[in-house]
Design a protein around this motif. Structure first.
Motif: not given
Length: 474
Positions: A304-310, A336-341, A356-361
């Motif tokens: 959710g925090v990552a979603m807010i950033i996006g 795409a970067l998140g899924f790779l991580v 970290g991958g969750v954040v990118f997704i």
């Protein structure tokens, strides 16, 4: 008694006068109250998508495909969005409210959310009811929730389009989606803390409480929103709203626009890829990385925090005049970067890399969804807002449905074929990565950004307001 009434009336007048003198504060207060609906939705959805699925799959060992199918029912009944969006357009054109459709959706959504946690009992090993009957009951519960959430989300966004001037929509959308994610974050943190001492009964109580919170906040948010003059026009708008085409005719008009067809394919592909992790993220953390129920529940807060950033980044980009297509591209790249991580984290059993991958997704999802909604609202005229937003909703809901169910089914098949839990999950994330890359390639090949700038992609109803006749066709 009269003195008390006069005191309350005087206080209301003073408050109203203060807000009249402080227009910026009044605007933000109005938007934040409108966003209480999204806040409540986030509070209610966190336990059902971040905890219930994890317990059913990871702890009760129910098939991921079966759980994903239940969770995805609301995606596959999404065509009701176009139907009710169109019907609400018709009612608005006849001088009536959209609000009855909102209320119907709200009641069905609340009923589904309040009864969904009983699937823990119905599908549990100690229940005496035959599994097939229990599954039918669970399907009916999630079906009611699915129909309700599709109706209420579409008519709510159409209502937002009605009462929001075009110049403010970018800011309003960013705030509304941010409040949805804030509700998810707050709910997941609180639920994670409560479930440190997990029990099925406790989870049922938590989910029913969140359903009540959603109903209360939604009521506060929407009360008095739709104020009509005797002639049927909104108090804060004077647009001449008319609907002249039937639902089938309007769908045909949309289909005849090549640019719109390409755009909906892009939105479908990106949403499909970003939805594959919806029911697998928490089970992946539990089965592959050994995380507890509370720890995987808190992943929803991180996401959710990552979603807010996006969302914030998308809002800033839109306010500064950047194309929504650019925002959508940024969402695809980040996802795409998140899924790779996430794939790499599974191989190294690295929880922090996984986070970290969750954040990118999450960032990618935030960018993609705000860019998509902003683009659709920019293309839709006011007389067809309900239908157009409904079509967008159908596209993204079906994509999420196929992504959710397909992800769960692919995980089961891959795990069965390879005998590896890790490969069961990582094969799904690898497929999502490939789909996002293909979506990016499609945007570049079709040059959608250039088509938008040149007007090749535009509202299919442009100019219809100048046609004679004002009879509504059914």
């Amino acid at each position: 008694m009269a003195t008390g009434s006069q005191g309350v009336s005087g206080l209301a007048q003073r408050v109203s006068g203060w807000f009249s003198d402080h227009q910026a504060i009044a605007w933000w207060t109005n938007v934040l109250r409108l966003g209480l609906f999204q806040l409540g939705m986030g509070v209610a959805l966190a336990p059902i998508t971040g905890t219930l699925n994890r317990v059913l799959i990871g702890d009760m060992h129910i098939s991921a495909a079966l759980v994903a199918s239940l969770m995805a029912i609301h995606y596959f009944v999404s065509p009701v969005r176009a139907v009710f969006g169109y019907r609400s357009d018709v009612e608005r054109a006849r001088g009536r409210w959209r609000m009855p459709y909102v209320a119907l959706g709200l009641m069905l959504t609340y009923g589904g959310l309040a009864t969904a946690p009983f699937s823990l009992i119905l599908l549990g090993p100690n229940d005496s009811m035959p599994f097939a009957i229990a599954l039918i009951i669970c399907t009916a519960i999630f079906l009611a929730y699915g129909v309700g959430v599709n109706i209420v989300e579409t008519t709510y966004l159409a209502l937002v389009s009605d009462i929001t001037p075009p110049r403010d929509r970018g800011k309003v959308l960013a705030v509304l989606w941010m409040m949805l994610v804030v509700g998810t974050i707050v709910s997941s943190i609180i639920v994670g803390a409560i479930l440190e001492r997990y029990s099925p009964v406790l989870l049922i109580q938590v989910m029913q409480g969140s359903a009540v919170i959603f109903a209360v906040l939604a009521t506060i948010s929407l009360l008095g929103r739709e104020q009509l003059r005797p002639d049927g026009t909104l108090v804060n708008h004077t647009d001449d709203i008319r609907v002249r085409l039937t639902l089938v005719e309007q769908l045909r008009v949309v289909w005849q626009q090549p640019g719109l067809r390409a755009l909906f394919v892009v939105l479908f592909g990106g949403t499909l890829a970003l939805a594959t992790h919806d029911v697998l993220l928490e089970p992946y953390g539990g089965q592959v990385l050994g995380m507890s129920v509370a720890a995987t529940t808190r992943l929803t807060a991180l996401w959710g925090v990552a979603m807010i950033i996006g969302i914030t980044a998308a809002g800033l980009a839109l306010w500064r005049g950047y194309s929504p297509i650019g925002v959508i591209i940024g969402g695809c790249i980040s996802g795409a970067l998140g899924f790779l991580v996430v794939i790499l984290a599974g191989g190294s059993v690295d929880v922090n890399m996984f986070r970290g991958g969750v954040v990118f997704i999450g960032i990618g999802r935030g960018l993609f969804i705000v860019g998509s909604v902003a683009l659709i609202m920019a293309l839709a005229d006011r007389a067809h807002a309900g239908l157009f937003i409904g079509l967008w909703g159908v596209t993204q809901a079906l994509a999420q449905g196929f992504g959710t169910v397909g992800g769960g089914l692919a995980r089961d098949i891959a795990q069965q074929q390879t005998g590896s839990i890790l490969l069961g999950y990582t094969s799904v994330y690898a497929a999502a990565l490939v789909i996002l890359l293909l979506t990016l390639g499609l945007i570049m090949v079709l040059r959608l950004g250039r088509q938008l700038r040149e007007g090749a992609v535009r509202s299919p109803w442009s100019g219809l307001q100048d046609l004679p006749g004002d009879q509504i066709l059914f």
